[in-house]
Enzyme design. Structure first.
Site, PDB file in Angstrom:
ATOM      1  N   ASP A   8      24.213 -40.725  47.404  1.00 12.55           N
ATOM      2  CA  ASP A   8      22.952 -40.990  48.108  1.00 12.55           C
ATOM      3  C   ASP A   8      22.723 -42.492  48.125  1.00 12.55           C
ATOM      4  O   ASP A   8      22.838 -43.151  47.084  1.00 12.55           O
ATOM      5  CB  ASP A   8      21.775 -40.303  47.397  1.00 12.55           C
ATOM      6  CG  ASP A   8      21.758 -38.798  47.633  1.00 12.55           C
ATOM      7  OD1 ASP A   8      22.634 -38.309  48.370  1.00 12.55           O
ATOM      8  OD2 ASP A   8      20.866 -38.129  47.085  1.00 12.55           O
ATOM      9  N   ASP A 130      16.275 -27.919  54.212  1.00 11.23           N
ATOM     10  CA  ASP A 130      15.669 -28.355  52.953  1.00 11.23           C
ATOM     11  C   ASP A 130      14.318 -27.665  52.819  1.00 11.23           C
ATOM     12  O   ASP A 130      13.514 -27.685  53.762  1.00 11.23           O
ATOM     13  CB  ASP A 130      15.485 -29.872  52.955  1.00 11.23           C
ATOM     14  CG  ASP A 130      16.791 -30.594  53.295  1.00 11.23           C
ATOM     15  OD1 ASP A 130      17.831 -30.189  52.761  1.00 11.23           O
ATOM     16  OD2 ASP A 130      16.763 -31.540  54.101  1.00 11.23           O
TER      17      ASP A 130
END
Length: 237
Positions: A8, A130
């Site tokens: 990330d 998500d």
């Protein structure tokens, strides 16, 4: 079953968030390219890269880093975060990225999704779902919706996605295990290539996902903290 290490990116560095909270950033490696090489050396064949800055602002911010990961490794790269127009898709595909992850645009701009799938081929795209407390979240997990998991998956299937990655935000970065009930539920609803993400922190978690029929698992913080050893997990499978 494939184990996919995660990178990330914020400000060009390799970080992890806790439950998607941008105010809870942990720096793990200031050189993400070096990190990708380490993953490759440990036996990884894939890497999951998210431009967290991009997810927040809706355009690519860490593109050069992602391009260099692809350039200096032989890893299969799947990337997402702020990919919301055709030019950005083109940019990533021309840099050699193997799979493009689309999230918010599935719900906000399905016409765009149809267009890029037609132009570049639907096999190049992964849908990202998500959710928190059973409802879909968008825009780098900052925006709540009233869309249920089932409604989200129906939309993803209608658009023709063959691959899906899901994350239960509540478990992400917590190192407390995965939401296996969600894994079973989503596996029943989606029969394409399914990748689990969020809270996967032990070998047992991975074996349990395998027994549910999940095809791949994205692992992040557990690798960086040493709770999971990539070599061991890859050999296990």
């Amino acid at each position: 079953m494939i184990v996919i290490p995660a990178i990330d990116l914020i400000d060009g560095k390799c970080v992890r968030l806790t439950q998607g909270d941008y105010s809870q950033v942990q720096l793990f490696n200031s050189d993400p390219i070096e990190q990708a090489k380490l993953f490759e050396k440990s036996g990884a064949k894939y890497v999951h890269v998210v431009d967290l800055d991009g997810a927040k602002v809706g355009r690519p911010v860490n593109f050069e880093v992602i391009r260099n990961i692809k350039r200096v490794t032989s890893l299969t790269v799947e990337c997402g975060g702020g990919i919301r127009d055709k030019a950005t898709v083109e940019l990533y595909i021309s840099s050699g990225v193997n799979y493009i992850i689309l999230g918010s645009v599935i719900f906000k701009n399905p016409d765009f999704v149809n267009e890029v799938m037609k132009v570049f081929g639907k096999e190049r795209f992964i849908a990202s779902l998500d959710f928190k407390d059973g409802f879909v979240k968008l825009s780098g997990w900052q925006e709540a919706t009233t869309i249920t998991i089932e409604e989200g998956i129906m939309k993803i299937k209608t658009l023709g996605f063959e691959r899906l990655i899901y994350t239960d935000i509540t478990t992400d970065g917590m190192l407390k295990g995965h939401n296996f009930e969600a894994a079973k539920y989503i596996r029943e609803l989606f029969d394409g290539f399914l990748t689990a993400s969020g809270g996967i922190s032990t070998k047992e978690d991975i074996m349990r996902l395998k027994s549910i029929g999940v095809d791949a698992a994205v692992v992040g913080k557990a690798l960086y903290t040493g709770q999971l050893k990539l070599e061991e997990v890859i050999n296990l499978l």
